[in-house]
Design a protein around this motif. Structure first.
Motif, PDB file in Angstrom:
ATOM      1  N   ILE A 162      -1.961   9.758  -3.034  1.00 20.27           N
ATOM      2  CA  ILE A 162      -1.178   8.532  -2.911  1.00 20.27           C
ATOM      3  C   ILE A 162      -1.667   7.721  -1.730  1.00 20.27           C
ATOM      4  N   MET A 163      -1.745   6.406  -1.933  1.00 19.23           N
ATOM      5  CA  MET A 163      -2.081   5.472  -0.867  1.00 19.23           C
ATOM      6  C   MET A 163      -1.007   4.395  -0.784  1.00 19.23           C
ATOM      7  N   LEU A 164      -0.982   3.706   0.338  1.00 20.39           N
ATOM      8  CA  LEU A 164      -0.146   2.527   0.553  1.00 20.39           C
ATOM      9  C   LEU A 164      -0.984   1.288   0.304  1.00 20.39           C
ATOM     10  N   HIS A 165      -0.489   0.409  -0.572  1.00 21.84           N
ATOM     11  CA  HIS A 165      -1.189  -0.856  -0.864  1.00 21.84           C
ATOM     12  C   HIS A 165      -0.530  -1.931   0.006  1.00 21.84           C
ATOM     13  N   LEU A 166      -1.142  -2.223   1.128  1.00 22.71           N
ATOM     14  CA  LEU A 166      -0.512  -3.004   2.188  1.00 22.71           C
ATOM     15  C   LEU A 166      -0.769  -4.498   1.984  1.00 22.71           C
ATOM     16  N   PRO A 167       0.280  -5.301   1.714  1.00 24.07           N
ATOM     17  CA  PRO A 167       0.081  -6.738   1.441  1.00 24.07           C
ATOM     18  C   PRO A 167      -0.333  -7.494   2.700  1.00 24.07           C
ATOM     19  N   MET A 168      -1.401  -8.276   2.570  1.00 25.44           N
ATOM     20  CA  MET A 168      -1.902  -9.071   3.686  1.00 25.44           C
ATOM     21  C   MET A 168      -2.161 -10.503   3.232  1.00 25.44           C
ATOM     22  N   GLN A 169      -1.970 -11.427   4.134  1.00 26.30           N
ATOM     23  CA  GLN A 169      -2.056 -12.857   3.842  1.00 26.30           C
ATOM     24  C   GLN A 169      -3.413 -13.243   3.251  1.00 26.30           C
ATOM     25  N   ALA A 206       6.403   0.065   6.010  1.00 24.47           N
ATOM     26  CA  ALA A 206       5.708   0.157   4.719  1.00 24.47           C
ATOM     27  C   ALA A 206       5.266   1.597   4.447  1.00 24.47           C
ATOM     28  N   ILE A 207       4.719   2.253   5.458  1.00 24.25           N
ATOM     29  CA  ILE A 207       4.303   3.651   5.305  1.00 24.25           C
ATOM     30  C   ILE A 207       5.500   4.519   4.936  1.00 24.25           C
TER      31      ILE A 207
END
Length: 256
Positions: free
Chosen positions: A75-82, A110-111
């Motif tokens: 599992i990974m975190l899909h981190l939203p960035m501008q 988020a994590i």
């Protein structure tokens, strides 16, 4: 004498076959953008060696991460960035107007929202990943939480890799998008490119999305990788270090 040469040829062929198996190409396939749609649950039908990257604070993300982990997926975190195009980020989004404290706290939240996350990659980010300070703060937070980072490479001007290397955050870089076009012909073309590139480079990081067309294609075609002598592996397997709690981390880890 003929028997001797036959045995010698058999030995050489066996040795070459063993060497080919020992140095098989590897592909890490990451499916990201997971968490909003019930159709995202179809990713659970893919082999457990497919890595799943889940958006934070989404209606289905936490349960999907738990279920996928139980089935053996990394599992990974899909981190939203501008992004430069100004697209809406959703909850957990990181922008250039946020302070250092806001960015650090947002990443930590988020994590915490995605159970069992071992790494993170950027969702969009063509603007934010170009900025030194925000990427430094993000990488420092990922290092604190012992997560690796996959740069989705949404811009060639990204600073994410530089900051990860600077801080010793284990790093991979996306080399191929599989499904920018979800037509059958385009998916087949990119899949073939992925195979060829993996043979040339030895390993490869590919990113795809939970589109119905993509999932159907992958279910029908992933077995071709084994036929091609390519191993489908979790993303962390391509890191040149052991990132398990017992293994610790190596400050110079990059894609091997």
């Amino acid at each position: 004498m003929r028997l001797f040469y036959s045995l010698l040829l058999l030995t050489l062929n066996t040795s070459q076959s063993y060497a080919a198996q020992s140095y098989a190409a590897q592909i890490a396939l990451i499916i990201d953008d997971i968490g909003y749609r019930h159709s995202d649950e179809t990713v659970l039908a893919l082999p457990s060696t497919v890595t799943l990257s889940v958006l934070p604070h989404t209606p289905l993300g936490k349960q999907l991460a738990k279920t996928a982990h139980e089935k053996g997926h990394e599992i990974m975190l899909h981190l939203p960035m501008q992004a430069l195009n100004g697209k809406t980020l959703g909850l957990g989004g990181l922008t250039n107007t946020m302070s250092e404290a806001q960015i650090r706290n947002t990443v930590i939240d988020a994590i915490d929202s995605v159970p069992f996350a071992k790494g993170a990659n950027n969702h969009m980010g063509s603007l934010l990943t170009q900025l030194d300070n925000p990427m430094l703060w993000i990488m420092e937070t990922l290092k604190q939480k012992q997560l690796y980072f996959v740069d989705s490479m949404t811009t060639r001007f990204t600073k994410a890799g530089d900051k990860a290397d600077q801080l010793g955050v284990p790093l991979l870089k996306r080399q191929l998008f599989l499904d920018n076009d979800t037509s059958a012909s385009a998916l087949e073309k990119q899949f073939s490119v992925m195979i060829s590139q993996a043979h040339i480079e030895g390993n490869l990081v590919a990113i795809a999305h939970p589109y119905p067309e993509t999932i159907r294609f992958l279910k029908a075609n992933l077995q071709r990788l084994e036929i091609e002598g390519i191993d489908l592996v979790p993303a962390s397997s391509l890191l040149s270090i052991d990132i398990s709690p017992a293994g610790g981390t190596n400050p110079t880890a990059t894609l091997r």
